[in-house]
Design a protein around this motif. Structure first.
Motif, PDB file in Angstrom:
ATOM      1  N   ILE B 112      38.445  54.148  34.261  1.00  0.00           N
ATOM      2  CA  ILE B 112      37.450  54.759  35.141  1.00  0.00           C
ATOM      3  C   ILE B 112      37.748  56.251  35.212  1.00  0.00           C
ATOM      4  CG2 ILE B 112      36.595  54.878  37.516  1.00  0.00           C
ATOM      5  CD1 ILE B 112      37.348  51.915  37.828  1.00  0.00           C
ATOM      6  N   ALA B 132      33.323  53.216  33.869  1.00  0.00           N
ATOM      7  CA  ALA B 132      32.536  53.835  34.946  1.00  0.00           C
ATOM      8  C   ALA B 132      32.935  55.288  35.080  1.00  0.00           C
ATOM      9  CB  ALA B 132      32.766  53.106  36.271  1.00  0.00           C
ATOM     10  N   VAL B 133      31.958  56.130  35.400  1.00  0.00           N
ATOM     11  CA  VAL B 133      32.187  57.557  35.630  1.00  0.00           C
ATOM     12  C   VAL B 133      31.827  57.852  37.088  1.00  0.00           C
ATOM     13  CG1 VAL B 133      31.502  59.903  34.964  1.00  0.00           C
ATOM     14  CG2 VAL B 133      31.607  58.079  33.227  1.00  0.00           C
ATOM     15  N   CYS B 134      32.830  58.185  37.882  1.00  0.00           N
ATOM     16  CA  CYS B 134      32.606  58.414  39.315  1.00  0.00           C
ATOM     17  C   CYS B 134      32.613  59.901  39.639  1.00  0.00           C
ATOM     18  CB  CYS B 134      33.709  57.739  40.142  1.00  0.00           C
ATOM     19  SG  CYS B 134      33.739  55.952  39.967  1.00  0.00           S
ATOM     20  N   GLN B 139      33.731  56.066  45.475  1.00  0.00           N
ATOM     21  CA  GLN B 139      33.099  55.186  44.474  1.00  0.00           C
ATOM     22  C   GLN B 139      34.140  54.329  43.750  1.00  0.00           C
ATOM     23  OE1 GLN B 139      31.029  58.498  42.546  1.00  0.00           O
ATOM     24  NE2 GLN B 139      29.074  57.534  43.049  1.00  0.00           N
ATOM     25  N   ARG B 142      34.858  51.464  45.964  1.00  0.00           N
ATOM     26  CA  ARG B 142      33.771  50.483  45.938  1.00  0.00           C
ATOM     27  C   ARG B 142      33.815  49.648  44.657  1.00  0.00           C
ATOM     28  NH1 ARG B 142      27.849  52.174  47.535  1.00  0.00           N
ATOM     29  NH2 ARG B 142      27.731  49.891  47.652  1.00  0.00           N
ATOM     30  N   ILE B 143      34.139  50.293  43.559  1.00  0.00           N
ATOM     31  CA  ILE B 143      34.249  49.527  42.304  1.00  0.00           C
ATOM     32  C   ILE B 143      35.361  48.493  42.407  1.00  0.00           C
ATOM     33  CG2 ILE B 143      34.874  49.690  39.860  1.00  0.00           C
ATOM     34  CD1 ILE B 143      33.409  52.372  39.778  1.00  0.00           C
ATOM     35  N   TYR B 146      34.218  45.675  44.598  1.00  0.00           N
ATOM     36  CA  TYR B 146      33.268  44.813  43.879  1.00  0.00           C
ATOM     37  C   TYR B 146      33.990  43.990  42.800  1.00  0.00           C
ATOM     38  CZ  TYR B 146      29.485  43.197  40.958  1.00  0.00           C
ATOM     39  OH  TYR B 146      28.637  42.391  40.240  1.00  0.00           O
ATOM     40  N   ALA B 147      34.851  44.637  42.059  1.00  0.00           N
ATOM     41  CA  ALA B 147      35.528  43.939  40.963  1.00  0.00           C
ATOM     42  C   ALA B 147      36.425  42.817  41.473  1.00  0.00           C
ATOM     43  CB  ALA B 147      36.353  44.934  40.134  1.00  0.00           C
ATOM     44  N   LEU B 152      29.393  44.231  47.371  1.00  0.00           N
ATOM     45  CA  LEU B 152      28.793  45.561  47.195  1.00  0.00           C
ATOM     46  C   LEU B 152      28.888  46.331  48.510  1.00  0.00           C
ATOM     47  CD1 LEU B 152      25.621  45.424  44.994  1.00  0.00           C
ATOM     48  CD2 LEU B 152      27.770  46.582  44.617  1.00  0.00           C
TER      49      LEU B 152
ATOM     50  N   GLU C  51      23.895  50.915  42.401  1.00  0.00           N
ATOM     51  CA  GLU C  51      24.231  50.871  43.825  1.00  0.00           C
ATOM     52  C   GLU C  51      25.451  51.746  44.106  1.00  0.00           C
ATOM     53  OE1 GLU C  51      23.272  49.472  47.557  1.00  0.00           O
ATOM     54  OE2 GLU C  51      22.259  48.879  45.676  1.00  0.00           O
ATOM     55  N   ILE C  52      26.434  51.667  43.274  1.00  0.00           N
ATOM     56  CA  ILE C  52      27.679  52.413  43.511  1.00  0.00           C
ATOM     57  C   ILE C  52      27.639  53.804  42.887  1.00  0.00           C
ATOM     58  CG2 ILE C  52      30.172  52.441  43.071  1.00  0.00           C
ATOM     59  CD1 ILE C  52      30.152  49.390  43.152  1.00  0.00           C
ATOM     60  N   LEU C  53      27.100  53.898  41.682  1.00  0.00           N
ATOM     61  CA  LEU C  53      27.203  55.164  40.940  1.00  0.00           C
ATOM     62  C   LEU C  53      25.932  55.997  40.976  1.00  0.00           C
ATOM     63  CD1 LEU C  53      29.144  53.819  37.850  1.00  0.00           C
ATOM     64  CD2 LEU C  53      30.080  55.003  39.825  1.00  0.00           C
ATOM     65  N   ILE C  69      30.611  48.164  35.253  1.00  0.00           N
ATOM     66  CA  ILE C  69      31.369  47.798  36.459  1.00  0.00           C
ATOM     67  C   ILE C  69      31.715  46.310  36.460  1.00  0.00           C
ATOM     68  CG2 ILE C  69      31.148  47.554  38.964  1.00  0.00           C
ATOM     69  CD1 ILE C  69      29.983  50.307  39.055  1.00  0.00           C
ATOM     70  N   VAL C  72      34.860  45.724  34.483  1.00  0.00           N
ATOM     71  CA  VAL C  72      36.155  45.977  35.128  1.00  0.00           C
ATOM     72  C   VAL C  72      36.725  44.654  35.626  1.00  0.00           C
ATOM     73  CG1 VAL C  72      37.334  47.109  37.064  1.00  0.00           C
ATOM     74  CG2 VAL C  72      35.523  48.327  35.822  1.00  0.00           C
ATOM     75  N   ARG C  73      35.854  43.843  36.188  1.00  0.00           N
ATOM     76  CA  ARG C  73      36.292  42.543  36.707  1.00  0.00           C
ATOM     77  C   ARG C  73      36.511  41.523  35.593  1.00  0.00           C
ATOM     78  NH1 ARG C  73      35.234  39.308  41.594  1.00  0.00           N
ATOM     79  NH2 ARG C  73      35.074  37.111  41.061  1.00  0.00           N
TER      80      ARG C  73
ATOM     81  N   ARG D 128      26.958  47.076  26.166  1.00  0.00           N
ATOM     82  CA  ARG D 128      27.948  47.917  26.847  1.00  0.00           C
ATOM     83  C   ARG D 128      29.220  48.045  26.024  1.00  0.00           C
ATOM     84  NH1 ARG D 128      30.720  51.032  28.719  1.00  0.00           N
ATOM     85  NH2 ARG D 128      30.679  52.025  30.753  1.00  0.00           N
TER      86      ARG D 128
END
Lengths: 152, 152, 152, 152, 152, 152, 152, 152
Positions: B112, B132-134, B139, B142-143, B146-147, B152, C51-53, C69, C72-73, D128
């Motif tokens: 990330i 992901a690019v935050c 953020q 939050r990732i 969520y992960a 969410l 939602e996050i990004l 995202i 990641v999980r 992705r």
């Protein structure tokens, strides 16, 4: 028995002629080296994504598409290299160069860096992972000649 | 069955409080996350080599010794991380951050990135390798939430 | 000596209660199993990226951010699993399920598939890479019980 | 120094001529590419197992034997590829294609997908993991030409 | 600091009490060892496939299904073992034992064989890959005690 | 573009002419296959150790030295093979064959077994790890021809 | 979140008390370190093979058996170490220490050497692969403290 | 089908003509072997670092630079070798040789040692990891001839 071919990937800065200097030195010495490198045509490198896959309104995705296509080339060549040389020039952020150096280190490549002394402190982690820190491209050629032929 | 622990390595910029923001968010959400990071005390990080192993007259070797000792920490933690977050700030070269991102990518970590929009073009290769690019540390939290929890 | 924990990742279809059936069976048998799975809340899974990004105008990038995202999980959990169960339901393309099965196979996981007989021909390559092909989730629980306790 | 050969594996749909289009483009451009692919003769691919190893009364085992023999080919070629292109067509389940994409991703191959826009949402996880998402086979050839020669 | 747990997989012959002898020795010495092994109930091991997944008319597929389910267990345990002990008894072909020894060798496990002298010539390749060749299970316990505690 | 060469290692039984049958079939079909195999001269294989490195009084060490030298060959060839064929004949223990099959499986090779039906039950674990189970060497040739040329 | 445990393997010289010095330092600092090491009882280490597995007339095989049993311990501990410290003392050949350093380097461990200055030239290749070269065991403890706690 | 080339790396002692003896034997037998080795010109090997990259006042860094450049050669050649032969002579510490042996062992190379009997005890761990222990270079050639051609 035919000589082995050494694969040497030349990563990093694309605004000076350092790759040509190494190529000339390799040719002059007659070394069995296959030099590879990222695409060094800056506009092509920036626009290949949208050029081939279609335009994007958002700059981020424009870049994202281009980076993906460039990675088809760079990742393939970097992974098969025996030696990875990474050049840091005097301008720009050059995070790409440091990113390639990190990949090379983690993949267990023989890493050589090439940069002026002024960058020494900022590059200390990268240089620590390298087997040699060069100032001039001619030194890279000499290392290859020594590594391949044992000639100083 | 006890919850799994997620190892998250926070690499890159050491001059702002982004790690604290993530740590606070993780704690507040009660996530089973072990946050790790390089030594963020800048002088200690620069001088640990000569401090422990003895002085050097030449700055390059002063840095080299320090980088080696820091690598004992960073390489160990980076290798065992599930997720690697790399922050690029507004100042300095930060080649170290890009180098860590390259290692993370080559080691197959979930990468990330965290940086302002102005760096997008310079970081396009690094961002392409990221999941992901935050823009903000919140953020990242939050990732993680969520992960790990699917919330969410 | 404490019992070892078995990590079992339940991939694939998210529109029926097959994961609950396995979880109930595992609990009833008291097996030392940690069950993991992708986020099964369909809207959250689709929209987590924007939602996050932040929002995207183009649907492709909307999906792309979400897939990153979710990865990641899923990638983290899949890689650390001992056993990967992939369920193919009766509806939708479910390429995601087959993609996870391919990753599991290449990573050397013990792969179990779960699907009705009508999909046998279309899934023959996936089934060939699996150690067991189940029709009902209860069979998965029985396999886990046998593999862990040796009880039929 | 002779040019390196690029190994490109063309996986997926076998009912249209997309592989021929790529092959023609590669030949026209004179690229040093070795194109490989699964057996595209559908009946041969379905029946090779029982044809060579003897008949089976049960369809599942008929398929199982065939899938094993096809895997001798596909697994060997996929593993040695530098680039894996996966085509999803308009018909059939094509789980095999997604399974190959999953293997390619886990093996760290440069992955390119090729499919019409209508499949974008269903393929978001696969896309992705890809370095490029193409709509037409000509785009694949252009990517190869750019990656190998740097020519747009 | 808690003691590390040693994972020891006991493969091979299932018709004598050699595993019990090792387990008793390990317990008596109080060693931090987790002993694992294939299912040693011969009928269960033979029939688990058809019992769980449904009957087969052809014996080959009956066996094939069972071998798959046993592999869920054996492959998982063998891969996580530090030490793999393989016992060759006086009867039967025991190709399964040699197959496990081959996997253990290729996976870089510390391999110990256990067999009577009469098998020495037939097992010379397996013994060559082993770190110790034992005649009696008590010797295995002594090796574990020495390896873990340094006690002869 | 030149054809790729397929490396096929023929392990196992050395007392019948099965390797010659495969070699003849490969030659007749003109397949680009490099067949390799262990030394099949039984006395040489048994005595190479003491012959080259000096005699041993104890039979175990006589065998141990020979197994080491044979491993220089077999391990190198097995590791570089694309396909490993393992033949189990009607006589002897042949643990060596099963050991090679185990190594091949763990190294991710495409494994083919070749043995009469009477060994099916004893070889069920090995056969489960194989992509094809043949009865006659001609079937191996047919598989290679299909895998390489797509010809049934 | 509990602290991570650092596994540190202390290889090399067994005739001085350097391991005790490190252990005392680690304990005093309260570091979460699990120190491991080869068996340091010289006679036990030399004779464990014949003691457990039976006597040998030839000294070479006496040593060979012992080295095998010691390897069960050393190889397991070295492979799971995060950090490997190798001490070269003033006497003996100590090829064993250099051999362990070579394994550690190839396995990607964080390597630290510990030796007097007089050995610098002879150890230059080993030191080049190390992240730190120490003169005194106290320096090793300081490195661990810095790497784990960030404290100088 | 052309013969495969065997890559054999000859590490260790550089003060006797053992490499020439092996090379002559290989040539005489017409074996398809590519022999590689470190630079054997002792002064060049010691001074290549400062010669190419500039002088150092401190001997440790003088050595460090040289070791880095030699590693570009040795690490590349060692990693691609099928067989690694390590010679221990009668003089010097030769830790470098043992370090190379450790790398070879950890990389899974076929390792052969070559040394007089007087070093047996000191080299017992290294010899235990080797597939053959030779006394004379002619034995190495015989092993290669046997491994490649099956000729005693």
């Amino acid at each position: 028995m035919s000589e082995r071919t050494w694969n040497v990937y030349l990563a990093g800065e694309i605004h000076s002629d350092w790759r040509d200097v190494i190529a000339a030195g390799v040719e002059e010495a007659g070394l069995p080296v296959r030099l590879t490198h990222p695409v060094t045509d800056h506009p092509a490198s920036d626009d290949c994504g949208v050029e081939i896959l279609g335009p994007e309104d958002v700059k981020f995705w424009h870049d994202n598409k281009g980076a993906g296509i460039n990675a088809v080339r760079t990742y393939t060549l970097l992974r098969e290299a025996d030696v990875v040389v990474v050049r840091f020039g005097e301008k720009y952020k050059q995070w790409n160069a440091a990113f390639d150096a990190g990949q090379a280190a983690a993949l267990g490549k023989a890493l050589i860096t090439l940069h002026p002394e002024e960058h020494d402190h900022a590059l200390k982690e990268v240089d620590r992972a390298a087997l040699a820190v060069c100032r001039e491209p001619e030194q890279v050629t000499r290392i290859l000649r020594y590594a391949i032929r044992g000639e100083l």
